[in-house]
Design an enzyme around this catalytic site. Sequence first.
Site, PDB file in Angstrom:
ATOM      1  N   ASP A  48      34.042  25.555  26.805  1.00  0.00           N
ATOM      2  CA  ASP A  48      33.990  24.409  25.892  1.00  0.00           C
ATOM      3  C   ASP A  48      32.665  24.287  25.138  1.00  0.00           C
ATOM      4  OD1 ASP A  48      36.563  23.619  26.553  1.00  0.00           O
ATOM      5  OD2 ASP A  48      35.882  22.353  28.209  1.00  0.00           O
ATOM      6  N   ASP A  49      31.945  25.403  25.022  1.00  0.00           N
ATOM      7  CA  ASP A  49      30.726  25.365  24.209  1.00  0.00           C
ATOM      8  C   ASP A  49      31.027  25.507  22.722  1.00  0.00           C
ATOM      9  OD1 ASP A  49      28.973  24.887  26.233  1.00  0.00           O
ATOM     10  OD2 ASP A  49      28.302  26.951  26.477  1.00  0.00           O
ATOM     11  N   ASN A 179      24.990  24.290  19.825  1.00  0.00           N
ATOM     12  CA  ASN A 179      26.163  23.764  19.127  1.00  0.00           C
ATOM     13  C   ASN A 179      26.371  22.271  19.416  1.00  0.00           C
ATOM     14  OD1 ASN A 179      28.433  23.931  17.487  1.00  0.00           O
ATOM     15  ND2 ASN A 179      29.777  24.574  19.146  1.00  0.00           N
ATOM     16  N   LYS A 488      50.042  60.242  67.045  1.00  0.00           N
ATOM     17  CA  LYS A 488      49.262  61.265  66.331  1.00  0.00           C
ATOM     18  C   LYS A 488      48.473  62.147  67.292  1.00  0.00           C
ATOM     19  CE  LYS A 488      46.970  58.214  64.014  1.00  0.00           C
ATOM     20  NZ  LYS A 488      47.626  57.043  64.658  1.00  0.00           N
ATOM     21  N   SER A 556      43.725  56.726  59.120  1.00  0.00           N
ATOM     22  CA  SER A 556      43.418  56.932  57.686  1.00  0.00           C
ATOM     23  C   SER A 556      44.356  56.101  56.810  1.00  0.00           C
ATOM     24  CB  SER A 556      43.487  58.409  57.309  1.00  0.00           C
ATOM     25  OG  SER A 556      44.656  59.029  57.784  1.00  0.00           O
TER      26      SER A 556
END
Length: 643
Positions: A48-49, A179, A488, A556
């Site tokens: 809002d600048d 501004n 595994k 992994s």
Amino acid sequence: MSDVIHSNTQDLDSAYQVENLIAEDIDAYLDAHQHKTMLRFITCGSVDDGKSTLIGRLLYDSKMIFEDQLEALEADSKRMGTQGQEIDFALLVDGLAAEREQGITIDVAYRFFSTEKRKFIVADTPGHEQYTRNMVTGASTADLAVILIDARKGILTQTRRHSYLAHLIGIRNIVLAVNKMDLVGYDQAVYDKIVADYTEFAAGIGLTVFTPMPISGFKGDNITLPSENTPWYTGPSLMQHLETVEVDATVNAQKPFRMPVQWVNRPNLDFRGFSGLIATGTIAPGDKVRVLPSGKTSTVSRIVTLDGDLEQAVANQSVTICFEDEIDCSRGDVIAISDNPPEVSDQFEATFVWMADEEMLPGRPYWLKLGTQMVSANVQAPKYQVNVNTMEHLAAKTLELNAIGVANLSTDKPIVFDAYADNHTLGGFILIDKITNATVAAGMINHSLRRADNVHWQATDVSRENHAGLKNQKPAVLWLTGLSGAGKSTIANIVEKKLARMNRHTFLLDGDNVRHGLNKDLGFTDADRVENIRRVGEVAKLMTDAGLIVITAFISPFRAEREMVRQMMAPGEFVEVHIDTSLADAEARDVKGLYAKARAGQLKNFTGIDSPYEAPEAPEIRIDTSALTAEEAADAIIARLIP
């Protein structure tokens, strides 16, 4: 009758003269317009600048709005319920429906306009912190930044962040536009206080030169003409400054010649040239050039364009360069002036602006795109993160969305670069996620690391082929991945025993075992998991160089890291084996009691519970443990390895 004919002839001659004059004026106008300089600039600052309103005002005052656009704008302004305004200039650039509904800017909006003196491309960038990455995108090609400050609010966090980013990205021309001066009664004291505060902040980030001015985007004060409401301000209006400020193209032309090669132009056997956009410097036929990274030298024979050959080419021109000698040059190479070439390295310190919702994972490989070069890169843990409010350096293990930090990175092969401060084209890069292809960060190279020059690869006489030949086998990596409890380690152990009986030379790397030594310092965060796999991958690579068959058993969990290890290996040596077990089955086994601890909250970052597992999409081998025993699974793996 003859008098009438003579009179008509004179009238025709006069008409032809007028037409010729008009045609000459049009040609002169078009020629002048074609050779106008171009200024790219952005508007930035906090929410809002008044950024969008300012750009709308510039377009309106520059007569760049057609009547039908103006009518539509007036209708939109009434429909959107603009308070007391005939026109809401912000609607000219806030094109998204969400932007109009919320009265904010979300995406970067580019607009073109021109005056008698110059052409402009302006980027309206969002002020919300969550859209900082969009601001960086707009700033990446800008010559000038207009930093807006609401006179009622003063300097805010986003003012500091955007100022720092604009300076970091290398924008030399900064306009501080205070501004909404109409809302503070054009009070000079308010203006002076904001300029003083900004001057103090700017000095802290190394921004010593900027142009302040009081404006009102809504009322038009000091936009195109000096305002009577600010008699105490004697500087230029915003438009006067934009029309006269020096653009970077002029500066780039004075730097050493650099041109990244985009493609090899070979329409026939009689012509071979190298096409690209000149980043910096000038070049002419007869100049000595060097092609990097190879270092080969030659002389420019021709500079070719669609409109004919040039006697000289300058920065920001797209050309095709021909050499007198036949030397190797391809896309990704850089053509540079011979006596002042850029550097070549594979290790750097860089500043990063993180642009992804997911945090940076140190050690994870990303694609790095710099100019026309594309390489794989690994980023280390940040040295520090920058606090944009205080500019202090904060300790950080990673970078999150919109964070700014400094870290080292390495690439899989040397790249051609300049420091970003000297050359934006060869110093600025982006990081791309290898799985999603999303841009995750923008980076700026600060310098190469000394270690890159001091550490060299030592050639050895006994090659990996010799090692493999002595063992009478082909090296390979059997990468077993799956959930904890999938089986595994059990399957990997059986595979190794069976290979040993076949007189194969193997080594088993098990996830738990390496954490007792090599990876003892790592935990189970996502970042630590990435580093865990990176180290294991490097060890596996060395073992394949020794001619071994390496068997690994690691959860992994991330595809990116498994792909990273694959890229380390020679083609065909990496065999991904997915030990596919459902979470319910794995949890039912729970041999080590880990799932129970994770469910009880005693074990954080456990894969499958509060940390994700990314299953392989196209593994070389898939083992369904609900259909095969461990022995059968091992036999299936060996059959794939040794047909």
